[in-house]
Design an enzyme around this catalytic site. Structure first.
Site, PDB file in Angstrom:
ATOM      1  N   ARG A  54      23.318 -16.237   1.664  1.00 27.21           N
ATOM      2  CA  ARG A  54      23.040 -16.465   2.984  1.00 27.21           C
ATOM      3  C   ARG A  54      21.791 -17.536   3.164  1.00 27.21           C
ATOM      4  NH1 ARG A  54      25.200 -11.745   2.916  1.00 27.21           N
ATOM      5  NH2 ARG A  54      24.234 -12.138   0.494  1.00 27.21           N
ATOM      6  N   THR A  55      20.839 -17.655   2.216  1.00 28.78           N
ATOM      7  CA  THR A  55      19.689 -18.327   2.290  1.00 28.78           C
ATOM      8  C   THR A  55      20.221 -19.862   2.233  1.00 28.78           C
ATOM      9  OG1 THR A  55      18.433 -16.587   1.279  1.00 28.78           O
ATOM     10  CG2 THR A  55      17.471 -18.854   1.327  1.00 28.78           C
ATOM     11  N   LYS A  83      20.432 -29.922 -19.384  1.00 22.76           N
ATOM     12  CA  LYS A  83      20.084 -31.067 -20.170  1.00 22.76           C
ATOM     13  C   LYS A  83      18.556 -30.798 -20.752  1.00 22.76           C
ATOM     14  CE  LYS A  83      23.129 -34.190 -18.158  1.00 22.76           C
ATOM     15  NZ  LYS A  83      22.925 -35.825 -17.252  1.00 22.76           N
ATOM     16  N   ARG A 104      15.104 -22.255  -4.050  1.00 18.12           N
ATOM     17  CA  ARG A 104      15.276 -21.251  -4.926  1.00 18.12           C
ATOM     18  C   ARG A 104      15.035 -21.383  -6.492  1.00 18.12           C
ATOM     19  NH1 ARG A 104      19.113 -16.195  -3.304  1.00 18.12           N
ATOM     20  NH2 ARG A 104      17.623 -16.114  -1.535  1.00 18.12           N
ATOM     21  N   HIS A 132       9.816 -14.611  -0.452  1.00 16.98           N
ATOM     22  CA  HIS A 132      10.834 -15.004   0.084  1.00 16.98           C
ATOM     23  C   HIS A 132      10.548 -15.371   1.543  1.00 16.98           C
ATOM     24  CE1 HIS A 132      14.923 -15.759   1.106  1.00 16.98           C
ATOM     25  NE2 HIS A 132      15.445 -14.960   0.501  1.00 16.98           N
TER      26      HIS A 132
END
Ligand code: CP
Length: 305
Positions: A54-55, A83, A104, A132
């Site tokens: 969703r986000t 890396k 995120r 959030h």
């Protein structure tokens, strides 16, 4: 004078009450008229170091409805982080290619750190178990839309109140509007003391329960959460609590007609499928509201509203 231009959004506490209301008002405008090409020639970076449906997709959808372009990655595995590149170097590099970064990351505090090193604004799309804020804004939008107000609601929050970052942000925001909080969880997943202290300092009440039944008749909002298995240090502890709270349609018989069931999603077992047919189920509309709210945030932070 409200001015959100070029300001990162890391925690919902970065916004005061008037700023929150301003974003919700702009989101209403986008709900009425979604396709406005105001982001022509803007590039938004979408950096997801942790899974999301969703986000990530609602941010990307918001950018596209506004006529902008998106770059980024949906997994750290496809970036140079694999890396050994540091978060600072990643942010400094991506800021060369974009006007704003949505990120995120599984580490608590990573979004604040990114905002401190980044020359372009950062929007926190979830940092570990911490915050959030964009989910919080779409939750507030959904509450205001369905209840007609954000003032003095009774909200039940159910499930993983310890690791669930969405409930932490939502308690802080609703504390500005005079809510009464009903926290329903097992002992091992109680709301953290820091969040309960926030409620007390706002002069508000919270009550703690271990079952849903007592709260059902008084709640305006029933906010279900997933038990966040990925954040448990001990998988056996997760097994003990993962299915403790399951909302079934029959349990809604004592609820107000106007009550709405919210869930940030994804759900696992917390809400049975039969609840989807009840008019009080609102979680898919809630996810849809996320696009309008994210359009509003992009427009405000880029100085276009
Ligand atoms: N609500 C929410 O954050 O969902 P995703 O993890 O799918 O983005």
């Amino acid at each position: 004078m409200i001015n959100l231009k070029n300001r990162s959004l890391v925690s919902i506490t970065d916004y005061n009450k008037e700023e929150i209301i301003r974003i919700l008002d702009i989101a209403e405008e986008f709900e009425l008229n979604q396709r406005q090409h105001i982001l022509n020639q803007h590039v938004i970076a979408s950096l997801f170091f942790e899974p999301s449906t969703r986000t990530r997709l609602s941010f990307e959808s918001a950018v596209q409805y506004l006529g902008g372009s998106v770059i980024g990655f949906a997994s750290a595995d496809t970036s140079s982080v694999r890396k050994g590149e540091s978060l600072k170097d990643t942010i400094l590099t991506v800021s060369n290619y974009s006007d704003l970064i949505v990120m995120r990351n599984p580490l608590d505090g990573s979004a604040r750190y990114a905002s401190e090193v980044s020359p372009v604004p950062i929007i926190n799309a979830g940092d570990g178990a911490n915050q959030h804020p964009t989910q919080c804004l779409l939750d507030l939008y959904s509450i205001r839309k369905t209840q007609g107000t954000l003032e003095n609601i009774h909200i039940a929050m159910v499930g993983d109140l310890k690791y669930g970052r969405t409930v932490h942000s939502l308690v802080q925001a609703l504390s500005l509007f005079g809510a009464t909080f009903h926290f329903i969880s097992p002992d091992s997943l109680k709301m953290p003391s820091s969040v309960k202290t926030w409620v007390k300092k706002a002069g508000l009440e919270y009550h703690q329960y271990t079952n849903m039944k007592d709260v059902m008749p008084m709640a305006d909002i029933f906010y279900m959460t997933r038990v966040q298995g990925e954040r448990f240090p001990d998988p056996l502890e997760y097994e003990k609590v993962k299915n403790l709270y399951i909302l079934e349609r029959s349990m809604l018989k004592d609820a107000k007609e106007s009550m709405k069931v919210l869930h940030p999603l994804p759900r696992v077992n917390e809400i049975t499928q039969d609840v989807d047919e009840d008019p009080r189920a609102y979680y898919f509309q809630q996810a849809k509201n996320g696009v309008y709210v994210r359009q509003a945030l992009l427009a405000a932070i880029l100085g276009l509203r």
